[in-house]
Design a protein around this motif. Structure first.
Motif, PDB file in Angstrom:
ATOM      1  N   PHE A   1     -24.187  -0.728  -4.186  1.00 26.73           N
ATOM      2  CA  PHE A   1     -23.881  -1.926  -3.399  1.00 26.73           C
ATOM      3  C   PHE A   1     -24.584  -1.845  -2.048  1.00 26.73           C
ATOM      4  N   ALA A   2     -24.851  -3.013  -1.459  1.00 29.54           N
ATOM      5  CA  ALA A   2     -25.688  -3.046  -0.243  1.00 29.54           C
ATOM      6  C   ALA A   2     -24.974  -2.404   0.949  1.00 29.54           C
ATOM      7  N   THR A   3     -25.716  -1.657   1.722  1.00 25.18           N
ATOM      8  CA  THR A   3     -25.230  -1.108   2.996  1.00 25.18           C
ATOM      9  C   THR A   3     -24.833  -2.296   3.890  1.00 25.18           C
ATOM     10  N   PRO A   4     -23.750  -2.178   4.698  1.00 31.69           N
ATOM     11  CA  PRO A   4     -23.383  -3.324   5.548  1.00 31.69           C
ATOM     12  C   PRO A   4     -24.576  -3.780   6.407  1.00 31.69           C
ATOM     13  N   PRO A   5     -24.845  -5.090   6.447  1.00 32.33           N
ATOM     14  CA  PRO A   5     -25.981  -5.586   7.237  1.00 32.33           C
ATOM     15  C   PRO A   5     -25.869  -5.176   8.702  1.00 32.33           C
ATOM     16  N   GLU A   6     -24.628  -5.046   9.192  1.00 32.12           N
ATOM     17  CA  GLU A   6     -24.436  -4.647  10.604  1.00 32.12           C
ATOM     18  C   GLU A   6     -25.025  -3.252  10.840  1.00 32.12           C
TER      19      GLU A   6
ATOM     20  N   ASP B   1     -16.310  15.039   6.401  1.00 36.36           N
ATOM     21  CA  ASP B   1     -16.374  13.626   6.036  1.00 36.36           C
ATOM     22  C   ASP B   1     -17.802  13.122   6.214  1.00 36.36           C
ATOM     23  N   SER B   2     -18.029  11.881   5.822  1.00 36.11           N
ATOM     24  CA  SER B   2     -19.403  11.374   5.795  1.00 36.11           C
ATOM     25  C   SER B   2     -19.411   9.856   5.696  1.00 36.11           C
ATOM     26  N   VAL B   3     -20.507   9.247   6.159  1.00 34.50           N
ATOM     27  CA  VAL B   3     -20.653   7.799   5.950  1.00 34.50           C
ATOM     28  C   VAL B   3     -21.393   7.498   4.644  1.00 34.50           C
ATOM     29  N   SER B   4     -21.902   8.525   3.975  1.00 30.44           N
ATOM     30  CA  SER B   4     -22.786   8.317   2.814  1.00 30.44           C
ATOM     31  C   SER B   4     -22.180   7.398   1.767  1.00 30.44           C
ATOM     32  N   LYS B   5     -20.986   7.758   1.275  1.00 32.69           N
ATOM     33  CA  LYS B   5     -20.380   7.009   0.169  1.00 32.69           C
ATOM     34  C   LYS B   5     -19.599   5.821   0.710  1.00 32.69           C
ATOM     35  N   ARG B   6     -18.923   6.062   1.848  1.00 31.91           N
ATOM     36  CA  ARG B   6     -18.060   5.016   2.424  1.00 31.91           C
ATOM     37  C   ARG B   6     -18.839   3.735   2.669  1.00 31.91           C
ATOM     38  N   PHE B   7     -20.057   3.863   3.186  1.00 28.27           N
ATOM     39  CA  PHE B   7     -20.817   2.662   3.563  1.00 28.27           C
ATOM     40  C   PHE B   7     -22.074   2.495   2.725  1.00 28.27           C
ATOM     41  N   SER B   8     -22.139   3.171   1.573  1.00 28.27           N
ATOM     42  CA  SER B   8     -23.355   3.083   0.767  1.00 28.27           C
ATOM     43  C   SER B   8     -24.562   3.374   1.669  1.00 28.27           C
ATOM     44  N   ALA B   9     -24.452   4.451   2.411  1.00 30.95           N
ATOM     45  CA  ALA B   9     -25.476   4.774   3.409  1.00 30.95           C
ATOM     46  C   ALA B   9     -25.876   6.250   3.286  1.00 30.95           C
ATOM     47  N   CYS B  10     -26.196   6.652   2.070  1.00 26.92           N
ATOM     48  CA  CYS B  10     -26.486   8.077   1.836  1.00 26.92           C
ATOM     49  C   CYS B  10     -27.699   8.555   2.634  1.00 26.92           C
TER      50      CYS B  10
ATOM     51  N   ASP C   1     -12.993  -2.497   7.264  1.00 25.13           N
ATOM     52  CA  ASP C   1     -12.000  -3.191   6.440  1.00 25.13           C
ATOM     53  C   ASP C   1     -12.643  -4.329   5.661  1.00 25.13           C
ATOM     54  N   ARG C   2     -13.482  -5.094   6.349  1.00 26.60           N
ATOM     55  CA  ARG C   2     -14.153  -6.223   5.697  1.00 26.60           C
ATOM     56  C   ARG C   2     -15.041  -5.714   4.557  1.00 26.60           C
ATOM     57  N   PHE C   3     -15.711  -4.611   4.808  1.00 29.13           N
ATOM     58  CA  PHE C   3     -16.631  -4.063   3.807  1.00 29.13           C
ATOM     59  C   PHE C   3     -15.894  -3.686   2.519  1.00 29.13           C
ATOM     60  N   PHE C   4     -14.662  -3.206   2.675  1.00 28.11           N
ATOM     61  CA  PHE C   4     -13.944  -2.741   1.485  1.00 28.11           C
ATOM     62  C   PHE C   4     -13.153  -3.832   0.765  1.00 28.11           C
ATOM     63  N   ASP C   5     -13.205  -5.059   1.290  1.00 27.00           N
ATOM     64  CA  ASP C   5     -12.594  -6.177   0.575  1.00 27.00           C
ATOM     65  C   ASP C   5     -13.125  -6.213  -0.850  1.00 27.00           C
TER      66      ASP C   5
ATOM     67  N   LEU D   1     -14.077  -4.274  -2.973  1.00 23.71           N
ATOM     68  CA  LEU D   1     -14.993  -3.248  -3.492  1.00 23.71           C
ATOM     69  C   LEU D   1     -14.288  -2.280  -4.447  1.00 23.71           C
ATOM     70  N   VAL D   2     -13.079  -1.882  -4.075  1.00 22.10           N
ATOM     71  CA  VAL D   2     -12.359  -0.908  -4.893  1.00 22.10           C
ATOM     72  C   VAL D   2     -12.045  -1.520  -6.269  1.00 22.10           C
ATOM     73  N   ASP D   3     -11.776  -2.825  -6.282  1.00 28.33           N
ATOM     74  CA  ASP D   3     -11.514  -3.483  -7.577  1.00 28.33           C
ATOM     75  C   ASP D   3     -12.759  -3.467  -8.460  1.00 28.33           C
ATOM     76  N   VAL D   4     -13.913  -3.659  -7.832  1.00 32.06           N
ATOM     77  CA  VAL D   4     -15.170  -3.618  -8.608  1.00 32.06           C
ATOM     78  C   VAL D   4     -15.337  -2.239  -9.229  1.00 32.06           C
ATOM     79  N   TYR D   5     -15.073  -1.205  -8.431  1.00 38.18           N
ATOM     80  CA  TYR D   5     -15.231   0.157  -8.951  1.00 38.18           C
ATOM     81  C   TYR D   5     -14.215   0.480 -10.043  1.00 38.18           C
ATOM     82  N   ARG D   6     -12.978  -0.014  -9.866  1.00 36.03           N
ATOM     83  CA  ARG D   6     -11.972   0.235 -10.894  1.00 36.03           C
ATOM     84  C   ARG D   6     -12.426  -0.398 -12.213  1.00 36.03           C
TER      85      ARG D   6
END
Ligand code: PLP
Length: 412
Positions: free
Chosen positions: A54-59, A243-252, A296-300, A302-307
């Motif tokens: 999934f796309a890294t947050p544009p911000e 911890d890491s931003v890699s997986k959380r924000f699709s920013a490996c 929070d907005r980013f994870f709207d 998303l978890v359902d898609v992964y499930r």
């Protein structure tokens, strides 16, 4: 004789024992075979690696464009103050009070783990690890000269924590800590609050550090809650979170991680370790900061898609004769048992000798996620980071692969 010729009498150089012993990562070692298959025109579904699609947050991406300083200068060893503050706030909401003074920014979660291991153990000491475990721990431990002592978990128990007696029997005079990864890579298992409390009691009983790798915290399915080790007051000074931003924000590729501890001596050691590499990358930290502002907005949704992806993969695999897997509770990995003797050979063969409708899959052989001899030979780790229909097709490819493998005489 030119300057690069060397007289025959010179002794040959030798690389270190450590460098020779270092195992290749099961996650990446088959890449040359995958590239060769692709060069033959075969589409390879790379289910071997934890690279979210999934796309890294544009911000976050905008932070790279918006960097206008004239000089890209060194930053602070501990990390950008604004980012440390944002991470402290993130943890304060999840694990009790944490201040920026408890947070160090690292070069990915990988450096966080290396710092944690080096801070708690000397060469020859050992650290307990719940097995199967994230394979790159082998490389981190080898670099620090630390021995990983495996505490086996089993698919029958959903890879959950073994009984206290089993844990107690593993702690020896040179044991310095225990590593917990929840949600887990490679099993997806999430330790319950009760399990995290048992880990805390164990660490307290034996005077151990608890290194808690929490890089998958947001990826929890079916309403499960992830307990941060920072919320365990009885061992407040013994906890180190990686911890890491890699997986959380699709920013490996940002290579930004964190190491967090309430133990001042540990934090000071992290700073001294950090001095050696000067500082983490400045612009990547600005991007990470932008990520925390939109978390929070980013994870709207998303978890359902992964499930849904998890269910698509597991449901399809369960239909394949001889294949079993535990439905992951979190993260985006599952350990799958296949009806073959040696998944190392099977995974290589899928890339070098097989295709189905001109497609094949790349799997991570299970053996590399264990240190105990003989374990993991029939398992592979698979990721569910592709759209659900692709994952269902991958299960079909594996089914066809198993049949063809047996027809080719490899049997089970
Ligand atoms: C459990 C675990 N910890 C740490 C890492 C390393 O993350 P980073 O990309 O931040 O170095 C990974 C990467 O896959 C992981 O799975």
């Amino acid at each position: 004789m030119n300057a690069f010729d060397r007289p025959a009498s010179d002794r040959a150089v030798q690389i270190s024992h450590r460098a020779r012993q270092l195992p290749a990562s099961p996650i990446r070692k088959l890449v040359p075979l995958a590239e060769a298959a692709e060069s033959r025109g075969i589409e390879v579904h790379r289910l071997n690696i934890g690279q979210p699609d999934f796309a890294t947050p544009p911000e976050m991406l905008a932070a790279y464009q918006n960097f206008k300083d004239k000089v890209l200068a060194y930053g602070s060893t501990e990390g950008l103050p604004a980012l440390r503050k944002a991470v402290a706030e993130y943890y304060s909401a999840r694990g009790g009070p944490i201040g920026p003074e408890h947070v160090r920014v690292t070069v990915g979660g990988s450096e966080a783990i290396q710092f944690a291991l080096s801070a708690i153990a000397d060469p020859g000491d050992n650290v307990l690890v719940l097995e199967p475990y994230y394979a790159n721990w082998d490389g981190f431990a080898a670099g620090a000269g630390v021995i990983l002592r495996p505490v086996p978990t089993s698919a029958q128990d959903g890879f959950h924590l073994p009984k206290d007696e089993v844990l107690d029997a593993m702690a020896g005079s040179r044991t310095r800590g225990i590593i917990s990864t929840s949600p887990s890579n490679p099993t997806g298992t999430i330790y319950t609050l009760e399990e995290m409390e048992r880990l805390a009691s164990f660490a307290k009983r034996h005077g151990l550090f608890l290194i808690s790798d929490e890089v998958y915290r947001e990826f929890a399915y079916d309403g499960r809650k992830v307990t941060s080790a920072l919320s365990l007051p009885s061992i407040a000074e013994q906890v180190i979170v990686a911890d890491s931003v890699s997986k959380r924000f699709s920013a490996c590729g940002a290579r930004v991680g964190f190491v967090i501890s309430r133990n001042q001596e540990v934090c000071d050691a992290f700073t001294r370790m950090g001095h050696a590499r000067l500082c983490p990358a400045t612009v990547d930290q600005l991007a990470a900061l932008a990520g925390y502002q939109v978390l929070d907005r980013f994870f709207d949704n998303l978890v359902d898609v992964y499930r849904a992806r998890r269910d698509a993969l597991v449901d399809a695999l369960e239909k394949v004769t001889g294949v079993t897997c535990v439905r992951p509770e979190g993260a985006f990995y599952c350990m799958v048992t296949l009806p073959v003797e040696d998944t190392e050979h099977f995974a290589s063969w899928l890339l070098s000798d097989f295709s189905w409708n001109n497609e094949t899959v790349m799997l991570a052989p299970g053996r590399g996620f264990y240190v105990s001899p003989g374990r993991g030979h029939q398992e592979v780790r698979m990721t569910f980071l592709r759209p659900a229909p692709v994952l269902a097709r991958c299960a079909q490819i594996i089914e066809a692969g198993i049949e063809a493998y047996k027809r080719a005489g490899y049997g089970d």
